[in-house]
Structure formats: C-alpha cells, structure tokens
Design a protein around this motif. Structure first.
Motif, PDB file in Angstrom:
ATOM      1  N   UNK A  75     -25.558  -2.733  17.640  1.00 11.21           N
ATOM      2  CA  UNK A  75     -25.930  -1.795  16.578  1.00 11.21           C
ATOM      3  C   UNK A  75     -26.585  -0.554  17.170  1.00 11.21           C
ATOM      4  N   UNK A  76     -27.476  -0.767  18.135  1.00 13.20           N
ATOM      5  CA  UNK A  76     -28.143   0.370  18.782  1.00 13.20           C
ATOM      6  C   UNK A  76     -27.141   1.234  19.529  1.00 13.20           C
ATOM      7  N   UNK A  77     -26.215   0.610  20.223  1.00 13.27           N
ATOM      8  CA  UNK A  77     -25.198   1.372  20.957  1.00 13.27           C
ATOM      9  C   UNK A  77     -24.331   2.175  19.988  1.00 13.27           C
ATOM     10  N   UNK A  78     -23.931   1.567  18.884  1.00 16.49           N
ATOM     11  CA  UNK A  78     -23.128   2.269  17.888  1.00 16.49           C
ATOM     12  C   UNK A  78     -23.886   3.427  17.261  1.00 16.49           C
ATOM     13  N   UNK A  79     -25.157   3.200  16.982  1.00 19.17           N
ATOM     14  CA  UNK A  79     -25.991   4.256  16.411  1.00 19.17           C
ATOM     15  C   UNK A  79     -26.176   5.397  17.407  1.00 19.17           C
ATOM     16  N   UNK A  80     -26.398   5.048  18.668  1.00 27.96           N
ATOM     17  CA  UNK A  80     -26.553   6.086  19.704  1.00 27.96           C
ATOM     18  C   UNK A  80     -25.276   6.912  19.820  1.00 27.96           C
ATOM     19  N   UNK A  81     -24.121   6.255  19.710  1.00 23.96           N
ATOM     20  CA  UNK A  81     -22.853   6.994  19.756  1.00 23.96           C
ATOM     21  C   UNK A  81     -22.733   7.946  18.575  1.00 23.96           C
ATOM     22  N   UNK A  82     -23.114   7.485  17.399  1.00 24.15           N
ATOM     23  CA  UNK A  82     -23.032   8.335  16.215  1.00 24.15           C
ATOM     24  C   UNK A  82     -23.965   9.541  16.350  1.00 24.15           C
ATOM     25  N   UNK A  83     -25.166   9.300  16.871  1.00 21.12           N
ATOM     26  CA  UNK A  83     -26.105  10.415  17.071  1.00 21.12           C
ATOM     27  C   UNK A  83     -25.506  11.415  18.055  1.00 21.12           C
TER      28      UNK A  83
END
Length: 89
Positions: A75-83
C-alpha cells in the motif's frame, strides 16, 4: 454500498478475508493439506494432535502478521507511486 473510505472508517473493510487465490494449484494444495491433517490425526494420540494443531495455529498467526506487513508495504509503495505521478504531472 459505501465507498472504500467509508468502509475503512466504519471498520467493514477486511481485505484479508476477501483474498482467495485464483491459482489453479490453490485448491489441490488445500485439499492435500486437509488430507494430510486427517492422516496425522489418525496416527497421533489426541494430545499429540492437539500439540500439532497448536503449532499450526502459531504458524497461522505468524503468517497473518507477514500478510499484514506485506499489505502495508504494498500500500505504501502504491501510494508513493501515485504521489510521484501526481507531483511530476
């Protein structure tokens, strides 16, 4: 049907309960585990089988903790990608 944020807020979002592998090996392996446990139940005394079940329960708890950590990490990796995508836009 509530949206994801509402489901999260109200505590009705349980992604770990919705995960069932679609891999064709999943059901045969699960069946094999069940059959193996039945075999061990016949071989062991009631007390010994309870010890085996306790060990398997501990393993299940550890596996649950690992799944939680993997979910959070993903989830953190996906969120970091979106940011990163939104910042670079």
């Amino acid at each position: 049907m509530p949206n994801i944020l509402e489901s999260l807020y109200y505590g009705s979002l349980f992604p770990n309960e919705d995960i069932i592998s679609k891999d064709s090996n999943y059901r045969p392996l699960n069946r094999q585990i069940t059959e193996s446990l039945e075999t061990w139940k016949q071989k062991l005394s009631a007390g010994e089988f309870e010890e085996l079940e306790s060990l398997l329960e501990l393993y299940s708890q550890v596996q649950g903790l690992e799944m939680t950590a993997a979910f959070v990490s993903g989830f953190k990796a996906g969120t970091a990608m979106m940011i990163e995508v939104l910042v670079d836009a």
